[in-house]
Design a protein around this motif. Sequence first.
Motif, PDB file in Angstrom:
ATOM      1  N   GLU A 162       7.977  13.074  -4.278  1.00  0.00           N
ATOM      2  CA  GLU A 162       8.329  11.680  -4.620  1.00  0.00           C
ATOM      3  C   GLU A 162       8.926  11.594  -6.014  1.00  0.00           C
ATOM      4  N   GLY A 187       4.425  16.912  -1.181  1.00  0.00           N
ATOM      5  CA  GLY A 187       5.481  15.914  -1.023  1.00  0.00           C
ATOM      6  C   GLY A 187       5.126  14.612  -1.716  1.00  0.00           C
ATOM      7  N   SER A 188       3.855  14.202  -1.567  1.00  0.00           N
ATOM      8  CA  SER A 188       3.446  12.914  -2.125  1.00  0.00           C
ATOM      9  C   SER A 188       3.442  12.926  -3.649  1.00  0.00           C
ATOM     10  N   GLY A 207       9.720  14.957   8.749  1.00  0.00           N
ATOM     11  CA  GLY A 207       9.251  13.978   9.729  1.00  0.00           C
ATOM     12  C   GLY A 207       9.893  12.604   9.531  1.00  0.00           C
ATOM     13  N   GLY A 231      12.751  13.774  13.060  1.00  0.00           N
ATOM     14  CA  GLY A 231      12.102  14.310  14.263  1.00  0.00           C
ATOM     15  C   GLY A 231      12.923  14.155  15.540  1.00  0.00           C
ATOM     16  N   GLN A 235       9.776   6.750   4.171  1.00  0.00           N
ATOM     17  CA  GLN A 235       9.252   6.571   2.803  1.00  0.00           C
ATOM     18  C   GLN A 235      10.322   6.919   1.771  1.00  0.00           C
TER      19      GLN A 235
HETATM   20  P1  NAD Z   1       7.174  16.422   6.430  1.00  0.00           P
HETATM   21  O1  NAD Z   1       7.978  15.175   6.498  1.00  0.00           O
HETATM   22  O2  NAD Z   1       5.705  16.299   6.358  1.00  0.00           O
HETATM   23  O3  NAD Z   1       7.585  17.288   5.145  1.00  0.00           O
HETATM   24  C1  NAD Z   1       8.893  17.745   4.929  1.00  0.00           C
HETATM   25  C2  NAD Z   1       9.077  17.973   3.440  1.00  0.00           C
HETATM   26  O4  NAD Z   1       9.012  16.732   2.756  1.00  0.00           O
HETATM   27  C3  NAD Z   1       8.022  18.861   2.795  1.00  0.00           C
HETATM   28  O5  NAD Z   1       8.638  19.666   1.807  1.00  0.00           O
HETATM   29  C4  NAD Z   1       7.093  17.843   2.154  1.00  0.00           C
HETATM   30  O6  NAD Z   1       6.374  18.347   1.074  1.00  0.00           O
HETATM   31  C5  NAD Z   1       8.078  16.789   1.712  1.00  0.00           C
HETATM   32  N1  NAD Z   1       7.521  15.442   1.549  1.00  0.00           N
HETATM   33  C6  NAD Z   1       6.457  14.897   2.207  1.00  0.00           C
HETATM   34  N2  NAD Z   1       6.251  13.626   1.776  1.00  0.00           N
HETATM   35  C7  NAD Z   1       7.205  13.368   0.844  1.00  0.00           C
HETATM   36  C8  NAD Z   1       7.528  12.233   0.048  1.00  0.00           C
HETATM   37  N3  NAD Z   1       6.820  11.100   0.126  1.00  0.00           N
HETATM   38  N4  NAD Z   1       8.563  12.310  -0.815  1.00  0.00           N
HETATM   39  C9  NAD Z   1       9.302  13.443  -0.889  1.00  0.00           C
HETATM   40  N5  NAD Z   1       9.041  14.556  -0.175  1.00  0.00           N
HETATM   41  C10 NAD Z   1       8.017  14.516   0.695  1.00  0.00           C
HETATM   42  O7  NAD Z   1       7.650  17.287   7.654  1.00  0.00           O
HETATM   43  P2  NAD Z   1       7.040  18.675   8.152  1.00  0.00           P
HETATM   44  O8  NAD Z   1       5.742  18.380   8.803  1.00  0.00           O
HETATM   45  O9  NAD Z   1       7.124  19.664   7.054  1.00  0.00           O
HETATM   46  O10 NAD Z   1       8.124  19.096   9.259  1.00  0.00           O
HETATM   47  C11 NAD Z   1       8.058  18.743  10.594  1.00  0.00           C
HETATM   48  C12 NAD Z   1       9.043  17.636  10.886  1.00  0.00           C
HETATM   49  O11 NAD Z   1      10.352  18.001  10.496  1.00  0.00           O
HETATM   50  C13 NAD Z   1       9.138  17.341  12.375  1.00  0.00           C
HETATM   51  O12 NAD Z   1       9.143  15.942  12.561  1.00  0.00           O
HETATM   52  C14 NAD Z   1      10.487  17.919  12.764  1.00  0.00           C
HETATM   53  O13 NAD Z   1      11.101  17.334  13.873  1.00  0.00           O
HETATM   54  C15 NAD Z   1      11.274  17.684  11.532  1.00  0.00           C
HETATM   55  N6  NAD Z   1      12.439  18.562  11.478  1.00  0.00           N
HETATM   56  C16 NAD Z   1      13.673  18.020  11.662  1.00  0.00           C
HETATM   57  C17 NAD Z   1      14.801  18.836  11.651  1.00  0.00           C
HETATM   58  C18 NAD Z   1      16.180  18.279  11.843  1.00  0.00           C
HETATM   59  O14 NAD Z   1      17.139  18.971  11.541  1.00  0.00           O
HETATM   60  N7  NAD Z   1      16.321  17.061  12.338  1.00  0.00           N
HETATM   61  C19 NAD Z   1      14.640  20.206  11.443  1.00  0.00           C
HETATM   62  C20 NAD Z   1      13.365  20.722  11.267  1.00  0.00           C
HETATM   63  C21 NAD Z   1      12.260  19.895  11.275  1.00  0.00           C
END
Ligand code: NAD
Length: 480
Positions: free
Chosen positions: A211, A206-207, A227, A250, A233
């Motif tokens: 991004e 993701g980072s 998350g 979340g 971010q």
């Molecule tokens: P995460 O935020 O770490 O990652 C999610 C995605 O974002 C991944 O593909 C990751 O690679 C990417 N990512 C990370 N940093 C990034 C950045 N700076 N720029 C762009 N992309 C980036 O989340 P996770 O740990 O994979 O998932 C768990 C979280 O997701 C929990 O908080 C959960 O509640 C949430 N979630 C929410 C829903 C909803 O519908 N509200 C559904 C499922 C999960």
Amino acid sequence: MLFLQNYINGSLCPPISGQYIDCINPATGEIFAQVPDSGAEDVQQAVIAAEQAFPAWVALPTAERSKLLLNLADLIDQNSEKLALAETTDNGKPLSLSKRMDIPRAAANLRFFATAILHTHTETYLTDNQALNYVLRQPLGVVACISPWNLPLYLFTWKIAPALAAGNCVVAKPSEITPCTAYYFSELCQQAGLPAGVLNILHGLGSRVGEELVKHPTIKAVSFTGGTQTGKQIAALVAPQFKKLSLELGGKNATLVFESADIEQSATMAVKAAFTNQGQICLCGSRILVQRSIYEQFKKLFVEKVQQLKVQDPLLAEADLGAVVSASHYRKVLSYIDLAQQEGGKILCGGRAVQLQGRCEKGYFIAPTVIEGLTQNCRTNQEEIFGAVATLQPFDTENEAVQAANATPYGLAASVWTTHLTQAHRVAAHLDSGIVWVNCWLLRDLRTPFGGMKQSGVGREGGMEALEFFTETKNICIAY
Ligand code: NAD
């Protein structure tokens, strides 16, 4: 060892850097695949491919776009065994759950939006006898879809399907932790005859690649599930570019059990709501609020049911819970169990790692854990743990229950258990939550709006809301 590839302009290709990330099976702790560590150059290639594919894709008759998405849904069904096994290997969830929930839902997402676009209509407004207004909803161009690890193919397709159905071209990024089904999905896109460049799939961190993707000036909208911190971010990165942004974040959801509820049914469902997918669903009810008059009776039944759950090798049919997704998540969930005890919580069951034998001896397994005796304001009851940890709290009055349910920074989902009709309506209306289930949990109709309030997100997915997100609305006013 499985080497995954990016999917750019209709072809499977290695990352330009030549670098890969390890992909670990959380049930065994073994590395089983290598994931492309993509970067800015891969993003540039994918965006150019999507941009070039857009004019032909948007010009395609709706029925043909629909048919291609239906082909993809059929291919998911035909490959469901392989996809379910890949999901379980990547994520650690019980194979029975991948088969029952994740993979059928991925096919359903595609079918839902493929057929929805055949039945849309638009508004018209007559302005006295001076003019006719009508509304066009036009695709945006190239959009980004980013999804998390907990429901990998399910949430990946939940974004891609409406984006493509609405006529956009997509660059999508699955989680680097669970990338396999997205990779197999790119093979299915080739088989389905999806034109080159319409959908591009990039793997990586993701980072890094994430991004670069959201920042790319050609990307018109970002649909993100993950998350809350990551959502912040991304919002900070894309706000100055005025991109459309949908954030599904979340949750710290409450299950409210009132004294009129059917205790047996509410306890059974509260167990499901807390522990399905090892508690790793954003909609899981991790704070269970129970009216004091039935608290002890409910607690006994609930704990008995939790103790019956089997934490097992996820390939076994009897597994109710499999492994949590990664070593770092395993440490995080266990650290919250320690924290809960430091905060004065009493462990009623679970509260420990589970050591399995044989194939799974190095896997990341945690016993479903129930804790009582904590205040609403403690960190255990405020922060998203996203694991098989649930707390029980008694309440006296309806107002107190609603206040406790609302007393977190999140506002995604709640489930209310009562047989009083007026109470159900009143409580549902007062909950700060994008979704309220009454006498059920996770009963989903794909037409309904889906999303959260407060730090659980911005915008709504589902049904027409998703199609609207992926389009720009234009009013045309024609004077008579
Ligand atoms: P995460 O935020 O770490 O990652 C999610 C995605 O974002 C991944 O593909 C990751 O690679 C990417 N990512 C990370 N940093 C990034 C950045 N700076 N720029 C762009 N992309 C980036 O989340 P996770 O740990 O994979 O998932 C768990 C979280 O997701 C929990 O908080 C959960 O509640 C949430 N979630 C929410 C829903 C909803 O519908 N509200 C559904 C499922 C999960």
